[in-house]
Design a protein around this motif. Sequence first.
Motif, PDB file in Angstrom:
ATOM      1  N   THR A  57       0.796  -1.224   0.000  1.00  0.00           N
ATOM      2  CA  THR A  57       0.000   0.000   0.000  1.00  0.00           C
ATOM      3  C   THR A  57       0.829   1.274   0.000  1.00  0.00           C
ATOM      4  O   THR A  57       0.373   2.313  -0.483  1.00  0.00           O
ATOM      5  CB  THR A  57      -0.933   0.041   1.234  1.00  0.00           C
ATOM      6  OG1 THR A  57      -0.139  -0.098   2.428  1.00  0.00           O
ATOM      7  CG2 THR A  57      -1.940  -1.091   1.193  1.00  0.00           C
ATOM      8  N   ASN A 108       1.470   3.193  -3.469  1.00  0.00           N
ATOM      9  CA  ASN A 108       0.412   3.815  -4.273  1.00  0.00           C
ATOM     10  C   ASN A 108       0.455   5.343  -4.252  1.00  0.00           C
ATOM     11  O   ASN A 108       0.336   5.984  -5.303  1.00  0.00           O
ATOM     12  CB  ASN A 108      -0.956   3.329  -3.791  1.00  0.00           C
ATOM     13  CG  ASN A 108      -1.171   1.856  -4.082  1.00  0.00           C
ATOM     14  OD1 ASN A 108      -0.772   1.357  -5.129  1.00  0.00           O
ATOM     15  ND2 ASN A 108      -1.798   1.151  -3.159  1.00  0.00           N
ATOM     16  N   THR A 109       0.608   5.939  -3.073  1.00  0.00           N
ATOM     17  CA  THR A 109       0.615   7.404  -3.002  1.00  0.00           C
ATOM     18  C   THR A 109       1.912   8.010  -3.526  1.00  0.00           C
ATOM     19  O   THR A 109       1.976   9.215  -3.771  1.00  0.00           O
ATOM     20  CB  THR A 109       0.396   7.876  -1.549  1.00  0.00           C
ATOM     21  OG1 THR A 109       1.201   7.102  -0.666  1.00  0.00           O
ATOM     22  CG2 THR A 109      -1.053   7.740  -1.149  1.00  0.00           C
ATOM     23  N   LEU A 146       3.437   6.915  -6.364  1.00  0.00           N
ATOM     24  CA  LEU A 146       3.598   6.662  -7.798  1.00  0.00           C
ATOM     25  C   LEU A 146       3.797   7.937  -8.622  1.00  0.00           C
ATOM     26  O   LEU A 146       4.656   7.963  -9.512  1.00  0.00           O
ATOM     27  CB  LEU A 146       2.399   5.868  -8.328  1.00  0.00           C
ATOM     28  CG  LEU A 146       2.341   4.395  -7.917  1.00  0.00           C
ATOM     29  CD1 LEU A 146       1.058   3.745  -8.421  1.00  0.00           C
ATOM     30  CD2 LEU A 146       3.551   3.628  -8.438  1.00  0.00           C
ATOM     31  N   HIS A 182       1.551   1.472 -13.097  1.00  0.00           N
ATOM     32  CA  HIS A 182       0.958   0.336 -12.389  1.00  0.00           C
ATOM     33  C   HIS A 182       1.819  -0.926 -12.364  1.00  0.00           C
ATOM     34  O   HIS A 182       1.688  -1.736 -11.448  1.00  0.00           O
ATOM     35  CB  HIS A 182      -0.429   0.014 -12.961  1.00  0.00           C
ATOM     36  CG  HIS A 182      -0.438  -0.299 -14.422  1.00  0.00           C
ATOM     37  ND1 HIS A 182      -0.410   0.671 -15.390  1.00  0.00           N
ATOM     38  CD2 HIS A 182      -0.463  -1.483 -15.075  1.00  0.00           C
ATOM     39  CE1 HIS A 182      -0.428   0.110 -16.580  1.00  0.00           C
ATOM     40  NE2 HIS A 182      -0.460  -1.197 -16.426  1.00  0.00           N
ATOM     41  N   VAL A 187       3.379  -1.895  -9.014  1.00  0.00           N
ATOM     42  CA  VAL A 187       2.571  -2.638  -8.045  1.00  0.00           C
ATOM     43  C   VAL A 187       2.378  -4.080  -8.494  1.00  0.00           C
ATOM     44  O   VAL A 187       2.519  -5.026  -7.720  1.00  0.00           O
ATOM     45  CB  VAL A 187       1.192  -1.962  -7.856  1.00  0.00           C
ATOM     46  CG1 VAL A 187       0.338  -2.738  -6.856  1.00  0.00           C
ATOM     47  CG2 VAL A 187       1.357  -0.522  -7.405  1.00  0.00           C
ATOM     48  N   PRO A 225      -0.591   4.367   3.081  1.00  0.00           N
ATOM     49  CA  PRO A 225      -0.794   5.536   2.215  1.00  0.00           C
ATOM     50  C   PRO A 225      -0.258   6.835   2.803  1.00  0.00           C
ATOM     51  O   PRO A 225       0.340   7.653   2.090  1.00  0.00           O
ATOM     52  CB  PRO A 225      -2.328   5.587   2.067  1.00  0.00           C
ATOM     53  CG  PRO A 225      -2.781   4.183   2.305  1.00  0.00           C
ATOM     54  CD  PRO A 225      -1.848   3.645   3.348  1.00  0.00           C
ATOM     55  N   PRO A 256      -7.286   1.183  -4.031  1.00  0.00           N
ATOM     56  CA  PRO A 256      -6.099   1.796  -3.408  1.00  0.00           C
ATOM     57  C   PRO A 256      -5.081   2.306  -4.422  1.00  0.00           C
ATOM     58  O   PRO A 256      -4.244   3.152  -4.088  1.00  0.00           O
ATOM     59  CB  PRO A 256      -5.509   0.634  -2.582  1.00  0.00           C
ATOM     60  CG  PRO A 256      -6.642  -0.306  -2.372  1.00  0.00           C
ATOM     61  CD  PRO A 256      -7.466  -0.209  -3.605  1.00  0.00           C
ATOM     62  N   PHE A 257      -5.145   1.794  -5.650  1.00  0.00           N
ATOM     63  CA  PHE A 257      -4.269   2.284  -6.708  1.00  0.00           C
ATOM     64  C   PHE A 257      -4.854   3.517  -7.381  1.00  0.00           C
ATOM     65  O   PHE A 257      -4.149   4.497  -7.638  1.00  0.00           O
ATOM     66  CB  PHE A 257      -4.052   1.160  -7.741  1.00  0.00           C
ATOM     67  CG  PHE A 257      -3.480   1.617  -9.045  1.00  0.00           C
ATOM     68  CD1 PHE A 257      -2.129   1.936  -9.151  1.00  0.00           C
ATOM     69  CD2 PHE A 257      -4.276   1.726 -10.179  1.00  0.00           C
ATOM     70  CE1 PHE A 257      -1.592   2.369 -10.365  1.00  0.00           C
ATOM     71  CE2 PHE A 257      -3.748   2.150 -11.390  1.00  0.00           C
ATOM     72  CZ  PHE A 257      -2.406   2.475 -11.486  1.00  0.00           C
ATOM     73  N   VAL A 312      -5.126  -3.965 -10.332  1.00  0.00           N
ATOM     74  CA  VAL A 312      -4.241  -2.847 -10.673  1.00  0.00           C
ATOM     75  C   VAL A 312      -3.930  -2.852 -12.169  1.00  0.00           C
ATOM     76  O   VAL A 312      -3.868  -1.799 -12.809  1.00  0.00           O
ATOM     77  CB  VAL A 312      -2.946  -2.926  -9.838  1.00  0.00           C
ATOM     78  CG1 VAL A 312      -1.974  -1.833 -10.266  1.00  0.00           C
ATOM     79  CG2 VAL A 312      -3.263  -2.796  -8.352  1.00  0.00           C
TER      80      VAL A 312
END
Length: 455
Positions: free
Chosen positions: A28, A31-32, A34, A49, A52, A152, A282-283, A407
């Motif tokens: 997790t 994700n923030t 990226l 993506h 992930v 996150p 979450p992505f 994802v």
Amino acid sequence: MPLTSSRSQKALLWIVASGFFMQTLDTTIVNTALPSMAASLGEPVLAMHPVVVSYTLTMASLTPASGWLADRFGTRRVYFLAILIFVLGSLLCANAHSLPQLLLARVVQGVGGSMLLPIGRLAVLRSVPGAQYISALAFISIAGQLGPVVGPVTGGWLSQTIGWHWIFLINVPVGVIGMFAVHHFLPAEEITSPPRFDLLGCALLSTCMVTFSLALDVPMTEYREWWSAGLLGVSVLTVWLYVLHARRDEQPLFRLGLFNEPNFSVGLIGNLVCRIGSSAVPFLLPLLLQVKLGFSPLHAGLVLLPAAISGTIAKPWIAPLVRRFGYENFLLVNTILVGGSIVSFALITPTWPIWIGILQLAVFGVSNSMQFAAMNSVTLKGLNSKDAGSGNSLFSMVQMLALGLGVTIAGSMLSGLDGVAWAREWTFTLTFVCVGVVTLLSALVFRRMDAQYFN
């Protein structure tokens, strides 16, 4: 052998909990970060993506081998090695200077991550007395719940303040302490000769998962359809070859007899379909908040907190609700809530009231948490003791595959729609609607479960 020292037993639980926390955090925390990674590596943000997916697919492919490795080489050795590989992969991720380097490093990290939870759980099973086993697993599960809560926010804060590389570097001190603790506190054990591991079966199923995922993520080129069809064909072929192999092999990776239990088969399909949508959220949300709404990484991470916190709070509600309404009614209504909340994220715009957004996230967090618990329970409920371990291992593979597919599908849609002029303004809206509808379709799958197991 059982731990005789209370101090050693507590140390073991902390070791395993820390390993589980690192694993869940890493699914997790990225994700923030990226958008920051994309800017640093010079890549389109909507094409990140695979960072992930490469991690989750690696874990899905190698998880079945973890138990055999622990039996063959010893739990302490393999768990130490798992942490070491995870730390080395984290260092490689932090020092990556291009997207291909980062993807390769994530694969290395996934190799270590695939063994952290299964072998940690096995170490607890073998070392903690039976009367204390349930309490021990409950303690470990708390670490798994903390990862999605702090991931996150931590990822957003680190990438905004000192750089995205630190979302991987924070694993290093935790890992070093973990290796030291494993060496000093994990008990030695007598190594036995386990049954032969079905390497061919594992390779066939891993190839199936990887090629199927790649078939959904072929870049937009002149020969895209041919590549997708070819990869999909390889995926179908490997499944067919596995069926032939499992019929002839005396000890296949997963017995075909597992699928004679109808609820297990339907539950696997329902889990896969349902988790595709919920795994995409979450992505997608951090990207929407940062790319479309202009939020900072830290702000985006903080906005996601209601979903994680409400999901943790909702866990005690599951059993009473299932007892009152039954699995059939509960799964039908709750699946609609999960899918509907995902579709509702398509309404978010720069002028969208923040309190409505928080309410949407809370509803998603509550329903999604309860959905996972109910799906897990009903899928494994009908298996006999002989097939419980194998069924649980296959179930774990499907869960990780669903995370990767969610994802992959969301990322492919974002990239594809961004290349279409009329759809560019509606990229996130259409993607949320599509993945939400996929989750809603799983309600039809769960309706096919055998009602005799619902009571």
